[in-house]
Design a protein around this motif. Structure first.
Motif, PDB file in Angstrom:
ATOM      1  N   VAL A 153      -2.963   3.316  -7.725  1.00  0.00           N
ATOM      2  CA  VAL A 153      -4.002   3.024  -6.997  1.00  0.00           C
ATOM      3  C   VAL A 153      -4.268   1.505  -7.307  1.00  0.00           C
ATOM      4  N   PRO A 154      -3.903   0.435  -8.047  1.00  0.00           N
ATOM      5  CA  PRO A 154      -4.160  -1.004  -8.574  1.00  0.00           C
ATOM      6  C   PRO A 154      -3.190  -1.445  -7.553  1.00  0.00           C
ATOM      7  N   ILE A 155      -1.802  -0.922  -6.973  1.00  0.00           N
ATOM      8  CA  ILE A 155      -1.361  -1.255  -6.418  1.00  0.00           C
ATOM      9  C   ILE A 155      -1.451  -1.420  -5.145  1.00  0.00           C
ATOM     10  N   VAL A 156      -2.526  -0.230  -4.708  1.00  0.00           N
ATOM     11  CA  VAL A 156      -2.458   0.041  -3.587  1.00  0.00           C
ATOM     12  C   VAL A 156      -4.345  -1.420  -3.247  1.00  0.00           C
ATOM     13  N   TYR A 157      -4.996  -1.122  -4.295  1.00  0.00           N
ATOM     14  CA  TYR A 157      -5.403  -1.848  -4.144  1.00  0.00           C
ATOM     15  C   TYR A 157      -5.444  -3.619  -3.636  1.00  0.00           C
ATOM     16  N   LEU A 158      -4.248  -3.574  -4.993  1.00  0.00           N
ATOM     17  CA  LEU A 158      -3.849  -5.040  -4.239  1.00  0.00           C
ATOM     18  C   LEU A 158      -3.558  -5.271  -2.397  1.00  0.00           C
ATOM     19  N   GLY A 159      -3.044  -4.168  -1.913  1.00  0.00           N
ATOM     20  CA  GLY A 159      -2.300  -3.680  -0.885  1.00  0.00           C
ATOM     21  C   GLY A 159      -3.489  -4.412  -0.596  1.00  0.00           C
ATOM     22  N   PHE A 160      -4.864  -3.919   0.057  1.00  0.00           N
ATOM     23  CA  PHE A 160      -5.890  -3.977   0.622  1.00  0.00           C
ATOM     24  C   PHE A 160      -6.673  -5.234   0.181  1.00  0.00           C
ATOM     25  N   ILE A 161      -5.977  -6.025  -0.895  1.00  0.00           N
ATOM     26  CA  ILE A 161      -6.535  -7.263  -0.856  1.00  0.00           C
ATOM     27  C   ILE A 161      -5.869  -8.190  -0.336  1.00  0.00           C
ATOM     28  N   LEU A 162      -4.673  -8.224  -0.031  1.00  0.00           N
ATOM     29  CA  LEU A 162      -3.331  -8.772   0.577  1.00  0.00           C
ATOM     30  C   LEU A 162      -4.026  -8.620   2.449  1.00  0.00           C
ATOM     31  N   LEU A 163      -4.322  -7.106   1.772  1.00  0.00           N
ATOM     32  CA  LEU A 163      -3.942  -7.460   4.032  1.00  0.00           C
ATOM     33  C   LEU A 163      -5.274  -7.880   4.331  1.00  0.00           C
ATOM     34  N   ILE A 164      -6.155  -7.942   3.682  1.00  0.00           N
ATOM     35  CA  ILE A 164      -7.841  -9.231   3.921  1.00  0.00           C
ATOM     36  C   ILE A 164      -7.193  -9.912   4.054  1.00  0.00           C
ATOM     37  N   SER A 165      -6.324 -10.314   3.335  1.00  0.00           N
ATOM     38  CA  SER A 165      -6.900 -12.155   3.287  1.00  0.00           C
ATOM     39  C   SER A 165      -5.732 -12.378   4.575  1.00  0.00           C
ATOM     40  N   GLY A 166      -4.571 -11.551   4.681  1.00  0.00           N
ATOM     41  CA  GLY A 166      -3.788 -11.245   5.652  1.00  0.00           C
ATOM     42  C   GLY A 166      -4.598 -11.560   7.009  1.00  0.00           C
ATOM     43  N   LEU A 167      -5.477 -10.685   7.646  1.00  0.00           N
ATOM     44  CA  LEU A 167      -6.206 -10.995   8.453  1.00  0.00           C
ATOM     45  C   LEU A 167      -6.841 -12.202   8.733  1.00  0.00           C
ATOM     46  N   ILE A 168      -7.767 -12.056   7.956  1.00  0.00           N
ATOM     47  CA  ILE A 168      -8.623 -13.187   7.715  1.00  0.00           C
ATOM     48  C   ILE A 168      -8.022 -14.596   7.858  1.00  0.00           C
ATOM     49  N   ILE A 189       0.882  -0.907  -0.075  1.00  0.00           N
ATOM     50  CA  ILE A 189      -0.044  -0.073  -0.322  1.00  0.00           C
ATOM     51  C   ILE A 189       1.362   1.465  -0.510  1.00  0.00           C
ATOM     52  N   LEU A 190       2.112   1.262   1.077  1.00  0.00           N
ATOM     53  CA  LEU A 190       2.851   2.465   1.069  1.00  0.00           C
ATOM     54  C   LEU A 190       3.185   3.067  -0.324  1.00  0.00           C
ATOM     55  N   SER A 191       3.811   1.653  -0.956  1.00  0.00           N
ATOM     56  CA  SER A 191       5.067   2.274  -2.115  1.00  0.00           C
ATOM     57  C   SER A 191       3.775   2.223  -3.326  1.00  0.00           C
ATOM     58  N   GLY A 192       1.767   1.407  -3.880  1.00  0.00           N
ATOM     59  CA  GLY A 192       1.784   2.502  -4.303  1.00  0.00           C
ATOM     60  C   GLY A 192       1.397   4.116  -4.327  1.00  0.00           C
ATOM     61  N   ALA A 193       1.271   3.742  -2.728  1.00  0.00           N
ATOM     62  CA  ALA A 193       0.692   5.957  -2.950  1.00  0.00           C
ATOM     63  C   ALA A 193       2.178   6.116  -3.240  1.00  0.00           C
ATOM     64  N   LEU A 194       3.586   5.738  -2.979  1.00  0.00           N
ATOM     65  CA  LEU A 194       5.229   6.241  -3.322  1.00  0.00           C
ATOM     66  C   LEU A 194       4.679   6.585  -4.960  1.00  0.00           C
ATOM     67  N   ILE A 195       3.659   5.655  -5.515  1.00  0.00           N
ATOM     68  CA  ILE A 195       4.109   6.108  -7.378  1.00  0.00           C
ATOM     69  C   ILE A 195       3.086   6.478  -7.626  1.00  0.00           C
ATOM     70  N   GLY A 196       1.835   6.995  -6.769  1.00  0.00           N
ATOM     71  CA  GLY A 196       0.933   8.067  -7.303  1.00  0.00           C
ATOM     72  C   GLY A 196       1.823   9.230  -6.764  1.00  0.00           C
ATOM     73  N   LEU A 197       2.519   8.952  -5.570  1.00  0.00           N
ATOM     74  CA  LEU A 197       3.323  10.602  -5.577  1.00  0.00           C
ATOM     75  C   LEU A 197       3.765  11.014  -6.326  1.00  0.00           C
ATOM     76  N   PHE A 198       4.338  10.177  -6.922  1.00  0.00           N
ATOM     77  CA  PHE A 198       5.885  11.126  -8.518  1.00  0.00           C
ATOM     78  C   PHE A 198       5.220  11.011  -9.814  1.00  0.00           C
ATOM     79  N   PHE A 199       4.214   9.782  -9.798  1.00  0.00           N
ATOM     80  CA  PHE A 199       4.004   9.671 -11.130  1.00  0.00           C
ATOM     81  C   PHE A 199       3.039  10.316 -11.290  1.00  0.00           C
ATOM     82  N   GLY A 200       2.136   9.945 -10.279  1.00  0.00           N
ATOM     83  CA  GLY A 200       0.258  10.168 -10.592  1.00  0.00           C
ATOM     84  C   GLY A 200       0.610  12.112 -11.206  1.00  0.00           C
TER      85      GLY A 200
END
Lengths: 351, 258
Positions: free
Chosen positions: A324-339, A108-119
């Motif tokens: 955004v797609p990277i952040v969303y991937l992070g969201f999916i990983l986070l929820i899967s991990g918690l479950i 998620i943080l790297s997705g945010a970083l990519i958005g910051l630099f390339f968005g």
């Protein structure tokens, strides 16, 4: 000495550091919710005085979430997470949830970083009929590679059922009620018919031309134009009825009294009707509404604001965020991990 | 529109009787009182479900758009989640406290304006249902986790079950709070083009999530159990309350509706 036994590695792999960092980031974030962020200098000076503003801006407290020290704590947390992950990485099934949940934060943080630099992120104010093909993002001009024309801006309102025109006879008895949300026409018991021709939120009359215009879209002086026709429709007269000035009468007021009971209208929709053009050719049309952006060539256009004083202007936010797609991937990983941690691991342990 | 308030009022009576019989059961240990209390809890939840369904139908949209509607969902969630805990653990003190908290939420709701208002453009989205539902299941679970922790703090002797309930509810709440924050982020991105804007509600939900993240880490890695962990659970609950109420009443931002 192996790297895992160095002091620095031990420091960054400690759970204690993680807890401190989480606490510090939470505490700093908390401060940011009590001091309004990213406002104009005048706002802070008015509220905290100029000395207060100087202090806030020097300390970075007026934009905490992008202050260097806030970012450093986020980087430290990311580093802490990474080292903990490397330290404990093992591809055993029971570690899967923990790995996913922690790795997801880095994603998620790297997705945010990519958005910051390339968005890109910008805002445009556009008038009906105007065409734009670029916008300003991060203080420089970005070419879209296509153009967008605003054909129409539409502001729709909810009309409450209680908003109505009430018609009284001379003796004060009610002859009829016409609810504005239901329709425009009403037959009175005497055979006359009443019709509402139009609604003006902020009534104003041009003295030279006698044209009625709305000064703004704000309901400062709501008025409706009413047409009264004698039975058979021969004799037709029109008049204005004002919500805030019920006692203004004109000729018709002799036989009837019209009362415009006005109820604050709530916004229903803000719609920007736009056309996308490429090399002068119209590609397609679309209505941009709140919650329904237009997406084209990697850019998204959002209905962001409008001008209450002049409804031919629309404010659109333009975005391009490859993170955004990277952040969303992070969201999916986070929820899967918690479950897995909370619900799959206990099952495995029992088995 | 038929008068649907009768369902809300009956649910309130159900919630009240449930709390009342749990409390009586605490004083007079017979089997009949907890049984009655469970019956009224279930009846209360069902009546509230009916009310929510009918309001949904009457409004033509999910009833999740203001403080009143969110409190109804909150009260529904507390009892719906709690029924399972009660059936499994049958601990009377938690039952009294949880049913009291559910009743308080419903009582507070009944003081607010019940009128059905049209949705603001910003709320017209399918994400509304997912976002609010996940957040409030999370809130409800964390509230029961708090109830268990609070009782644990004042109890002498065996606290293993209370500790276990606390942990289970916090795990559930943590997961659903994550789902709530994520669905909010995805929604914000599709409505405004940005998934995170440090709006006070967002920030406070993250602060709350961090407090519970600390709880989970000290529990898993440092072996914190019992009272030490319970204090953190209380702190997390206070952060949650501020996220829910404090932000609305004291701070301004994108979430001014609820």
């Amino acid at each position: 000495m192996p790297i895992k036994q160095t002091k620095i590695w031990r420091f960054f792999s400690s759970i204690k550091l993680a807890i401190w960092l989480l606490s510090i980031i939470a505490a700093l974030s908390l401060v940011g919710t009590f001091i309004p962020q990213n406002e104009d200098a005048s706002f802070y000076i008015e509220r905290f005085g100029s000395a207060g503003f100087n202090f806030l801006s020097k300390a970075g407290l007026n934009n905490i979430y992008s202050a260097w020290w806030f970012i450093i704590f986020l980087i430290l947390l990311a580093f802490n997470l990474l080292i903990c992950l490397l330290n404990r990485v093992s591809f055993k099934l029971r570690m899967l949830g923990t790995l996913l949940a922690h790795f997801s934060i880095l994603v998620i943080l790297s997705g945010a970083l990519i958005g910051l630099f390339f968005g890109e992120k910008g805002y445009i104010k556009i008038k009906e009929g105007e065409t734009i093909n670029s916008f300003v993002s991060k203080n420089r001009l970005v070419k879209l590679g296509f153009s967008l024309r605003l054909d129409d801006f539409i502001y729709e309102e909810h009309i409450d059922v209680k908003e109505k025109l009430i018609i009284y006879a001379k003796d004060g008895s009610v002859l009829g009620e016409l609810s504005l949300s239901q329709g425009n026409d009403l037959k009175l018991p005497g055979g006359e018919s009443v019709r509402i021709l139009r609604f003006i939120p902020d009534f104003s009359m041009d003295i030279t031309t006698k044209q009625v215009v709305s000064r703004s879209s704000e309901p400062k002086n709501p008025a409706i134009e009413v047409e009264l026709s004698a039975s058979g429709g021969k004799d037709t007269k029109t008049l204005w009825v004002f919500a805030h000035f019920p006692d203004i009468h004109d000729a018709l007021g002799k036989d009837y009294k019209f009362v415009y009971q006005w109820v604050n209208r709530r916004p229903k929709d803000f719609i920007s009707r736009v056309t996308i053009l490429k090399e002068g050719k119209e590609i397609f049309e679309k209505d941009i509404k709140v919650n329904f952006p237009l997406e084209f060539n990697g850019y998204s256009f959002f209905q962001s604001s409008y001008d209450k004083e002049n409804l031919s202007w629309s404010g659109l936010q333009i975005n391009k965020d490859p993170g955004v797609p990277i952040v969303y991937l992070g969201f999916i990983l986070l929820i899967s991990g918690l479950i897995i941690i909370f619900y799959i691991n206990p099952l495995l342990r029992r088995a | 529109m038929p008068n649907i308030n009768i369902y809300l009022n009956s649910a309130f009576v159900g919630y009240f009787l449930a709390m009342f019989f749990y409390f009586i059961g605490l004083l007079f240990p017979t089997k009949v009182f907890p049984l009655l209390a469970r019956f009224f809890s279930l009846a209360g939840v069902l009546l509230l479900s009916l009310y929510i369904g009918m309001r949904w139908q009457a409004a033509g949209r999910p009833p999740l758009s203001n403080m009143f509607e969110s409190l109804i969902i909150f009260a529904w969630g507390i009892t719906a989640v709690f029924i399972f805990i009660d059936l499994r653990y049958k601990i009377k003190s938690i039952a009294v406290l949880s049913s009291l908290l559910g009743l308080l939420a419903l009582g507070y709701a009944s003081l607010l304006d019940k009128e059905i208002a049209p949705l603001l453009p910003a709320l017209k989205s399918n994400w509304l249902t997912i976002h609010v539902f996940t957040c409030f299941i999370g809130y409800a679970a964390l509230t029961i986790g708090f109830a268990a922790s609070l009782i644990l703090l004042f109890k002498k002797g065996n606290i293993e079950n209370l500790d276990s309930i606390s942990y289970k509810m916090i795990a559930l709440g943590f997961l659903f709070l994550a789902l709530g924050i994520i669905s909010g982020a995805v929604w914000a991105n599709s409505a405004w083009g940005t998934y995170w804007s440090w709006d006070p509600k967002e920030t406070w939900s993250l602060i709350t999530w961090f407090v519970y993240a600390i709880y989970l880490h000290v529990r898993f890695r440092k072996g914190w159990r019992g009272k030490r962990a319970a204090w953190l659970s209380v702190l997390g609950f206070l952060a949650m309350l501020f996220t829910y109420f404090g932000v609305n009443y004291l701070l301004s931002g994108l979430h001014s509706y609820a």
